[in-house]
Design a protein around this motif. Structure first.
Motif, PDB file in Angstrom:
ATOM      1  N   SER A 758      49.291  43.926  42.774  1.00 18.23           N
ATOM      2  CA  SER A 758      49.085  42.552  43.255  1.00 18.23           C
ATOM      3  C   SER A 758      47.674  42.328  43.793  1.00 18.23           C
ATOM      4  O   SER A 758      47.309  41.214  44.134  1.00 18.23           O
ATOM      5  CB  SER A 758      50.094  42.263  44.356  1.00 18.23           C
ATOM      6  OG  SER A 758      49.923  43.228  45.382  1.00 18.23           O
ATOM      7  N   ILE A 759      46.908  43.395  43.911  1.00 21.57           N
ATOM      8  CA  ILE A 759      45.539  43.236  44.431  1.00 21.57           C
ATOM      9  C   ILE A 759      44.713  42.486  43.392  1.00 21.57           C
ATOM     10  O   ILE A 759      44.535  42.956  42.279  1.00 21.57           O
ATOM     11  CB  ILE A 759      44.909  44.618  44.674  1.00 21.57           C
ATOM     12  CG1 ILE A 759      45.710  45.360  45.738  1.00 21.57           C
ATOM     13  CG2 ILE A 759      43.460  44.477  45.103  1.00 21.57           C
ATOM     14  CD1 ILE A 759      45.259  46.792  45.924  1.00 21.57           C
ATOM     15  N   ARG A 760      44.227  41.308  43.778  1.00 22.93           N
ATOM     16  CA  ARG A 760      43.518  40.504  42.790  1.00 22.93           C
ATOM     17  C   ARG A 760      42.006  40.603  42.972  1.00 22.93           C
ATOM     18  O   ARG A 760      41.523  40.861  44.067  1.00 22.93           O
ATOM     19  CB  ARG A 760      43.925  39.037  42.901  1.00 22.93           C
ATOM     20  CG  ARG A 760      45.395  38.782  42.658  1.00 22.93           C
ATOM     21  CD  ARG A 760      45.748  37.384  43.153  1.00 22.93           C
ATOM     22  NE  ARG A 760      44.760  36.431  42.677  1.00 22.93           N
ATOM     23  CZ  ARG A 760      45.002  35.577  41.669  1.00 22.93           C
ATOM     24  NH1 ARG A 760      46.162  35.586  41.079  1.00 22.93           N
ATOM     25  NH2 ARG A 760      44.072  34.731  41.277  1.00 22.93           N
ATOM     26  N   ALA A 761      41.319  40.345  41.869  1.00 22.19           N
ATOM     27  CA  ALA A 761      39.858  40.462  41.908  1.00 22.19           C
ATOM     28  C   ALA A 761      39.241  39.526  42.948  1.00 22.19           C
ATOM     29  O   ALA A 761      38.319  39.902  43.664  1.00 22.19           O
ATOM     30  CB  ALA A 761      39.285  40.174  40.531  1.00 22.19           C
ATOM     31  N   ASP A 762      39.775  38.292  43.055  1.00 23.76           N
ATOM     32  CA  ASP A 762      39.124  37.361  43.987  1.00 23.76           C
ATOM     33  C   ASP A 762      39.355  37.774  45.443  1.00 23.76           C
ATOM     34  O   ASP A 762      38.516  37.569  46.309  1.00 23.76           O
ATOM     35  CB  ASP A 762      39.562  35.907  43.740  1.00 23.76           C
ATOM     36  CG  ASP A 762      41.076  35.783  43.619  1.00 23.76           C
ATOM     37  OD1 ASP A 762      41.756  36.820  43.678  1.00 23.76           O
ATOM     38  OD2 ASP A 762      41.573  34.660  43.452  1.00 23.76           O
ATOM     39  N   LEU A 763      40.502  38.423  45.689  1.00 18.87           N
ATOM     40  CA  LEU A 763      40.765  38.931  47.030  1.00 18.87           C
ATOM     41  C   LEU A 763      39.737  40.017  47.362  1.00 18.87           C
ATOM     42  O   LEU A 763      39.164  40.062  48.448  1.00 18.87           O
ATOM     43  CB  LEU A 763      42.178  39.512  47.103  1.00 18.87           C
ATOM     44  CG  LEU A 763      42.476  40.293  48.381  1.00 18.87           C
ATOM     45  CD1 LEU A 763      42.845  39.325  49.501  1.00 18.87           C
ATOM     46  CD2 LEU A 763      43.578  41.313  48.191  1.00 18.87           C
ATOM     47  N   ILE A 764      39.501  40.886  46.375  1.00 25.20           N
ATOM     48  CA  ILE A 764      38.541  41.966  46.585  1.00 25.20           C
ATOM     49  C   ILE A 764      37.170  41.378  46.908  1.00 25.20           C
ATOM     50  O   ILE A 764      36.485  41.827  47.822  1.00 25.20           O
ATOM     51  CB  ILE A 764      38.467  42.880  45.342  1.00 25.20           C
ATOM     52  CG1 ILE A 764      39.785  43.640  45.198  1.00 25.20           C
ATOM     53  CG2 ILE A 764      37.297  43.846  45.450  1.00 25.20           C
ATOM     54  CD1 ILE A 764      39.893  44.480  43.950  1.00 25.20           C
ATOM     55  N   GLU A 765      36.786  40.325  46.164  1.00 24.89           N
ATOM     56  CA  GLU A 765      35.478  39.708  46.415  1.00 24.89           C
ATOM     57  C   GLU A 765      35.365  39.218  47.846  1.00 24.89           C
ATOM     58  O   GLU A 765      34.356  39.380  48.503  1.00 24.89           O
ATOM     59  CB  GLU A 765      35.225  38.535  45.445  1.00 24.89           C
ATOM     60  CG  GLU A 765      34.602  38.952  44.131  1.00 24.89           C
ATOM     61  CD  GLU A 765      33.498  40.003  44.284  1.00 24.89           C
ATOM     62  OE1 GLU A 765      32.537  39.761  45.047  1.00 24.89           O
ATOM     63  OE2 GLU A 765      33.596  41.073  43.664  1.00 24.89           O
ATOM     64  N   GLN A 766      36.457  38.598  48.328  1.00 27.32           N
ATOM     65  CA  GLN A 766      36.410  38.073  49.685  1.00 27.32           C
ATOM     66  C   GLN A 766      36.286  39.190  50.722  1.00 27.32           C
ATOM     67  O   GLN A 766      35.520  39.097  51.664  1.00 27.32           O
ATOM     68  CB  GLN A 766      37.684  37.281  49.944  1.00 27.32           C
ATOM     69  CG  GLN A 766      37.358  35.923  50.474  1.00 27.32           C
ATOM     70  CD  GLN A 766      38.594  35.050  50.458  1.00 27.32           C
ATOM     71  OE1 GLN A 766      39.645  35.431  49.932  1.00 27.32           O
ATOM     72  NE2 GLN A 766      38.480  33.887  51.031  1.00 27.32           N
ATOM     73  N   MET A 767      37.046  40.260  50.487  1.00 33.90           N
ATOM     74  CA  MET A 767      36.982  41.380  51.424  1.00 33.90           C
ATOM     75  C   MET A 767      35.615  42.035  51.360  1.00 33.90           C
ATOM     76  O   MET A 767      35.073  42.484  52.373  1.00 33.90           O
ATOM     77  CB  MET A 767      38.083  42.392  51.099  1.00 33.90           C
ATOM     78  CG  MET A 767      39.473  41.835  51.372  1.00 33.90           C
ATOM     79  SD  MET A 767      40.785  42.849  50.656  1.00 33.90           S
ATOM     80  CE  MET A 767      40.906  44.143  51.844  1.00 33.90           C
ATOM     81  N   ARG A 768      35.047  42.064  50.177  1.00 31.55           N
ATOM     82  CA  ARG A 768      33.721  42.669  50.030  1.00 31.55           C
ATOM     83  C   ARG A 768      32.708  41.914  50.861  1.00 31.55           C
ATOM     84  O   ARG A 768      31.821  42.506  51.468  1.00 31.55           O
ATOM     85  CB  ARG A 768      33.262  42.628  48.563  1.00 31.55           C
ATOM     86  CG  ARG A 768      33.746  43.794  47.757  1.00 31.55           C
ATOM     87  CD  ARG A 768      33.292  43.645  46.310  1.00 31.55           C
ATOM     88  NE  ARG A 768      33.529  44.871  45.565  1.00 31.55           N
ATOM     89  CZ  ARG A 768      33.304  44.990  44.262  1.00 31.55           C
ATOM     90  NH1 ARG A 768      32.864  43.958  43.565  1.00 31.55           N
ATOM     91  NH2 ARG A 768      33.530  46.125  43.655  1.00 31.55           N
ATOM     92  N   PHE A 769      32.838  40.591  50.876  1.00 29.50           N
ATOM     93  CA  PHE A 769      31.864  39.801  51.618  1.00 29.50           C
ATOM     94  C   PHE A 769      31.857  40.221  53.088  1.00 29.50           C
ATOM     95  O   PHE A 769      30.821  40.474  53.686  1.00 29.50           O
ATOM     96  CB  PHE A 769      32.180  38.310  51.505  1.00 29.50           C
ATOM     97  CG  PHE A 769      31.460  37.497  52.538  1.00 29.50           C
ATOM     98  CD1 PHE A 769      30.096  37.287  52.435  1.00 29.50           C
ATOM     99  CD2 PHE A 769      32.128  36.985  53.641  1.00 29.50           C
ATOM    100  CE1 PHE A 769      29.408  36.583  53.407  1.00 29.50           C
ATOM    101  CE2 PHE A 769      31.444  36.281  54.615  1.00 29.50           C
ATOM    102  CZ  PHE A 769      30.089  36.073  54.496  1.00 29.50           C
ATOM    103  N   LYS A 770      33.070  40.334  53.657  1.00 26.27           N
ATOM    104  CA  LYS A 770      33.189  40.666  55.069  1.00 26.27           C
ATOM    105  C   LYS A 770      32.585  42.040  55.332  1.00 26.27           C
ATOM    106  O   LYS A 770      31.824  42.251  56.279  1.00 26.27           O
ATOM    107  CB  LYS A 770      34.679  40.662  55.415  1.00 26.27           C
ATOM    108  CG  LYS A 770      34.969  40.834  56.874  1.00 26.27           C
ATOM    109  CD  LYS A 770      36.451  40.582  57.123  1.00 26.27           C
ATOM    110  CE  LYS A 770      36.963  41.436  58.249  1.00 26.27           C
ATOM    111  NZ  LYS A 770      38.420  41.432  58.313  1.00 26.27           N
TER     112      LYS A 770
END
Length: 1145
Positions: A758-770
């Motif tokens: 369920s881990i989605r690419a856009d979620l990863i992008e958001q977490m990466r930003f932080k």
């Protein structure tokens, strides 16, 4: 007739605007509107919600609507199989009609252009920002000071977040630079449903009551991200430069910048989604349907059009996606519209595939756009004609025009050589490149040709061939869940290279850059630098266990690819771990392909992983820790104490598990990674932790945890592998404990998808930003500490003072980068340099810092003085000074003893004058002359000076003193002096004997400097008299000294000279405008000179001067003052953020 999905309702009469579907507008746009008597409602099958689709005042009117719907909508619905598609389609269609209606009838969004112009003016005025600081947008919100909210406006500009409120006579201002932000969070608490929290190193700020919090927050994230890029490398500034430059004349539209940033974010998502090259810009996207021949369905989705590609992705995730490069397109045509298939568009490609899109809104416009782009594409394809056709199959004939000079071109070797015929392609330029995957040369066919493993491999190949037959082959294939499932089962050995290229998108860059790699190899061969040294060192450590890298051929190919890449991208150069990944790429792909795969990895798929500080991998570790906390909480608490997660996972991420798993298993991970991207690595890493939860919970320390995970990963096997077993590094090291039970790689991957899919690419992008904020700010702090630690022993400043100075210096550096100084930012900020030299400032900034921090800066003369000091400190003459040089000057001026301070003053004036053509009157003279006007003790201020000091200085004196022509003798002399002195500084010797003598012109300048220095001192009068005394004394000493010089000059001449000199320094009241020019040639005595000792001795006779130069300077006070000045009026470059809260009241 009624359709099951629609209901017609009758109601009591009220009047409503007539016209097709117009009533809808009121309902959709205004929920409080009264309800029309007749409505058509749409109800989704399993939902209780009705949507109003149309309304009217009479039965007749509503029937017209119904007929329109039947023709335009209902028949189309028959093509959809699943109901979600129908819902999405109907809603989209109705919203489209409303938008269309608004467009035709000129119902526009409020025109904010005027307001925005006002906001820009206000922003510049309130916060003292220079013209170059671009406002992106502004929002109304509340800023919390303690428990009190202050209603006001937050202004977001490219480099700052500013807030302003003025309430009941109290003004509050806040300015924060994006580069100082360490955390941005959007969180809801009970008290504040919508709250944005902005943290910096020194404080936290809360904003709430936004009208549109998510838009505001997105924009903040984006701007903070750009700032992080600036800290990370130069690309940030390049990005900034590429923002549209707003002409001063053009009326400013509602922030063109905001639109540009939005477009940029969309393009970024689009490129990531379809793995397109980095410079691809999205032109637009639109809803449509695509006919999928493999299951005979029309599926709903979106079509994206960009300069070189047409892409499609289904609304339902993973159902189907398409990437059609325009270079492949042969025909784009509008098919006839029918009620079942409105406005269809068919696109045919070179490999004879045809794609049928339909239900396109602005079809004509779209086709026009695509054909425009197509036209540009065909003009771009110059010589690639010879590699047209399919670039996948290797036995295709290749068209080369024998008449042209390129018949021996590299492309021929790409595909025409049959296996084993020639391992090397020696082109005309004699650069060997491996033309086939190294694996093919080491395929050991076992004697009993057919064993069960080979049979399985053969079946895999067949499965892919069938898949290609059904879904197409090459870039334009339909990519579906089935494609992914096949990848998860492991790509057959023989197809790896081809499919990696396809899924990673590397095929696109390779096809559009024919010959690029060869050129690069040629350019980089035989060149040596730091990167090539490191590459040499690691060549033999890359997959040493594989036979392909046990001989010179494999090693040479690896060397060429890594060196070429280091030349392509010096920002990355070479980083350990690249060698391991590249060696695996070379096993399955031809050398040129391996190069482009590496490009795709470093520049798109693993962003910032391989730069000098592996920032990307550190960021992803942070993300991984967060994911572990969410998905495996029971482990997380114990792991945090062990600190294991981060230590271990770095190598997993950097080498895509290649360095920690047996080779044949890790390759399957790489298959999935090229197909699905980084989420695969996260999923797998979580699955590995999860499989070992119990063991890890019993570990006592990091070492034990490492062993558990190491042994587990070692035992991951690939039962299908046809490769001869390759001994794996770890297994050689592990002790003789009983071997770990085998773990099947395919099962591991499957379970990682089931549990963590369920881990989605856009979620990863958001977490990466932080995480990126966190990682980069931590790195910045480390850099600051290192710089300070290095310098602290050389100066008398305290650590705190140095840290504050460093922050000011860095701020100054960055500001200049974005507001554009005279020199180019990228020349100045070079993250690969040693810490001390990363940030450098040019003269413009030095001037500002000098005025704020140096005790001698005073009045109008300070810029001239700054110019002298700048030349003195700039040891290598590149017109930039780094932090160490800056501190050494400041330290001498503030904390040196009397002799040191005077020596600095003396040296500043003894440098040969920068412009050698002293004879012709130059703007320098006007500048000196104008400084003169301010010298007389009794008249300390001359009207009109102020305006001149702003402009005059810039084009007068300063530039002259800076544009030293490197070839000229004088600058050579400077260099020699500087070299001599820097040696002396190092030995800390007080050997004043070595200082050159001061001639009369220089002496006059020195005296002028001293007069100016005191102009704001409380003991001004005493100091003036003392200086006058010292001056006359020294003039006499100089005269005396002349008697001992070689040629005796005539008496008359010398005395008149010193008289003239005194005349210059003390113009009488009536001769205040005393022009300098006429004296320049005549009045300077060439033989007159004094030494530093004479200067020092004379000065010591005057107590007032001794006291002045002896008094210590409090640096912290100056720093705080500098911060405040910066904050109030000038461009704000704060070390941290401050608030000016109450100015009145």
């Amino acid at each position: 007739g009624s359709s099951p999905l629609y209901h017609i309702q009758g109601r009591r009469k009220i009047s409503s605007p007539a016209g097709l579907l117009v009533g809808t507008l009121d309902v959709v746009l205004d929920s409080s509107a009264r309800v029309a008597p007749y409505r058509i409602l749409y109800q989704a099958p399993d939902s209780l919600v009705y949507w109003t689709i149309a309304c009217g005042c009479s039965r007749k009117e509503i029937t017209e609507h119904w007929e329109w719907l039947e023709q335009n909508l209902l028949q189309t619905l028959s093509i959809f199989e699943n109901e979600n598609d129908i819902n999405t389609f109907v809603r989209g269609k109705i919203q489209g009609i409303i938008a269309e209606y608004n467009k035709i009838n000129g119902i526009k969004e409020d025109d904010d252009t005027e307001k925005f112009k006002e906001a820009i003016v206000k922003f510049h005025k309130l916060f003292g920002m220079p013209e170059e600081e671009k406002l992106v947008n502004y929002y109304s919100c509340s800023y919390w000071k303690g428990k009190v909210p202050r209603q006001g406006w937050v202004y977001l500009s490219i480099n700052h977040l500013c807030f302003y409120s003025f309430l009941m006579g109290r003004e509050a201002k806040l300015v924060i630079r994006w580069v100082d932000i360490t955390q941005l969070e959007k969180n809801a608490t009970l008290l504040f449903p919508d709250m944005i929290k902005v943290s910096t190193r020194s404080s936290e700020h809360f904003f709430s009551v936004f009208l549109n919090i998510s838009e505001t927050f997105k924009l903040m994230e984006q701007l903070a991200n750009i700032a992080m890029r600036q800290l990370l490398d130069n690309e940030g500034f390049e990005q900034d430069r590429s923002l549209p430059k707003l002409k001063k004349k053009s009326p400013k539209k509602v922030s063109a910048l905001k639109r540009d940033l939005d477009a940029r974010a969309k393009s970024e998502r689009y490129r990531a989604l379809f793995r397109l090259p980095k410079d691809e810009k999205l032109d637009g996207h639109t809803d449509c349907t695509l006919w999928t021949p493999f299951n005979k369905m029309h599926i709903l989705g979106q079509m994206f059009v960009s300069t070189n590609y047409i892409c499609f992705t289904s609304k339902e995730e993973n159902l189907c996606s398409l990437i059609i490069p325009l270079r492949e397109v042969t025909i784009v045509e509008k098919a006839d519209s029918s009620s079942v298939l409105p406005s269809p568009l068919s696109i045919s490609t070179k490999n004879r595939m045809t794609f049928l899109f339909a239900n396109l809104k602005d079809r004509d416009f779209l086709v026009q756009r695509i054909s425009d782009f197509l036209q540009q594409t065909t003009s771009k394809i110059y010589l690639d004609k010879n590699i047209s056709g399919s670039y996948i199959s290797s036995d295709d004939e290749v068209f080369t025009r024998s008449s042209s000079l390129i018949s021996a071109s590299p492309h021929k070797s790409l595909s025409s050589e049959s296996e084993g015929e020639r391992q090397f392609n020696l082109n005309d330029n004699g650069i060997p490149t491996a033309t086939q995957a190294l694996m093919t040369m080491y395929r050991r066919r076992s004697p009993e040709e057919f064993n069960p493993k080979l049979a399985k491999e053969f079946l895999k190949e067949q499965a892919w061939k069938i898949h290609f037959a059904e879904y197409g082959q090459g870039v334009c294939m339909y990519r579906t869940e089935k494609t992914r499932d096949l990848v998860l089962k492991g790509i057959p050995e023989s197809m790896r290279g081809e499919l990696w290229l396809l899924f990673s998108g590397a095929i696109n860059e390779m096809t559009t850059h024919p010959g690029y790699y060869e050129d690069l190899v040629e350019k980089s061969m035989g060149k040596y630098n730091l990167a090539t040294e490191e590459i040499e060192r690691d060549l033999h450590r890359s997959l040493p266990e594989h036979p392909a890298f046990q001989n010179e051929m494999g090693i040479a190919a690896l060397r060429r690819v890594l060196t070429a890449y280091a030349f392509r991208n010096p920002n990355i150069g070479y980083c350990q771990a690249m060698n391991i990944v590249t060696s695996v790429l070379l096993l399955y792909a031809k050398e040129e392909e391996a190069f482009w795969l590496l490009v795709a990895l470093c520049e798109r798929m693993l962003p910032d992983y391989y730069n000098t500080r592996v920032v990307g991998a550190l960021v992803d570790q942070g993300v991984f820790e967060e994911l572990a906390r969410d998905y495996i909480p029971q482990l997380y608490d114990c792991m945090q104490d062990l600190g294991v997660i981060s230590t271990i996972s770095l190598s997993w991420f950097l080498t895509l598990f290649l360095s920690v798993m047996p080779f044949e298993s890790a390759v399957v991970v790489v298959d999935c990674f090229f197909c699905e991207g980084i989420k695969v690595i996260f999923q797998l890493a979580l699955a590995v932790l999860e499989a070992n939860v119990d063991k890890l919970l019993n570990c006592k320390d990091d070492g034990e945890a490492m062993t558990v995970l190491g042994r587990y990963l070692d035992s991951v096997t690939n039962k299908d592998s046809t490769l001869p077993p390759i001994p794996h590094l770890h297994s050689l090291l592990s002790d003789d404990v009983e071997p770990y039970p085998e773990v099947d790689i395919f099962r591991l991957i499957r379970s990682s998808y089931e549990k963590f899919g369920s881990i989605r690419a856009d979620l990863i992008e958001q977490m990466r930003f932080k995480q990126r904020l966190k990682v980069i700010q931590t790195l910045e702090d480390t850099t600051k500490r290192n710089v300070v630690r290095t310098i602290v022993t050389e100066t008398s400043f305290t650590i705190d003072e140095l840290e504050e100075l460093y922050a000011l210096f860095k701020a100054e550096h960055l500001t200049s980068c974005y507001w554009g100084g005279t020199s180019n930012a990228t020349e100045r900020h070079d993250p690969s340099l040693p810490y001390l030299e990363q940030y450098r400032i040019d003269f413009e900034q030095f001037k500002g810092m000098f005025a704020l921090l140096f005790p001698w800066a005073c009045g109008t003369h300070s810029d001239t003085l700054a110019a002298r000091l700048f030349r003195l400190l700039d040891e290598n003459g590149d017109l930039l000074i780094n932090f160490r040089e800056f501190v050494s000057g400041l330290s001498a001026a503030c904390h040196g003893d009397l002799t040191e301070k005077l020596k600095l003053l003396y040296k500043m004036h003894v440098l040969p004058d920068p412009s050698p053509e002293q004879e012709e009157p130059d703007s320098a003279f006007e500048a000196t002359q104008y400084f003169f006007e301010d010298i007389t003790p009794d008249c300390t201020h001359v009207v009109g000076l102020d305006s001149r000091s702003k402009h005059g200085v810039d084009d007068g004196f300063v530039t002259v003193s800076l544009k030293t022509d490197k070839g000229k003798k004088s600058s050579q002399e400077n260099r020699n002096y500087l070299r001599m002195w820097s040696q002396e500084n190092k030995s800390k010797a007080k050997n004043t004997k070595d200082l050159p003598k001061l001639n009369q012109g220089q002496f006059i300048e020195l005296c002028k400097t001293m007069y100016n220095m005191f102009s704001e001192d409380p003991n001004e009068q005493d100091l003036y008299h003392a200086t006058a005394a010292v001056t006359s004394l020294l003039l006499e000493i100089g005269e005396v000294g002349k008697l001992f010089s070689t040629q005796p000059p005539s008496d008359m001449d010398s005395s008149s000279c010193s008289k003239a000199a005194q005349g210059e320094l003390f113009p009488r009241k009536e001769q205040q405008q005393f022009p300098l020019e006429q004296h320049k040639a005549t009045s300077l005595d060439r033989d007159w000179a004094i030494t530093f000792e004479q200067f020092l001795a004379s000065l010591l006779t005057e107590p007032a001067l001794v006291k002045y130069f002896d008094k210590p300077v409090s640096m912290m006070a100056r720093i705080t003052n500098a911060k405040n000045i910066r904050m109030r009026g000038k461009p704000i470059t704060s070390a941290s953020d401050y608030e000016i809260s109450t100015m009145s009241g």
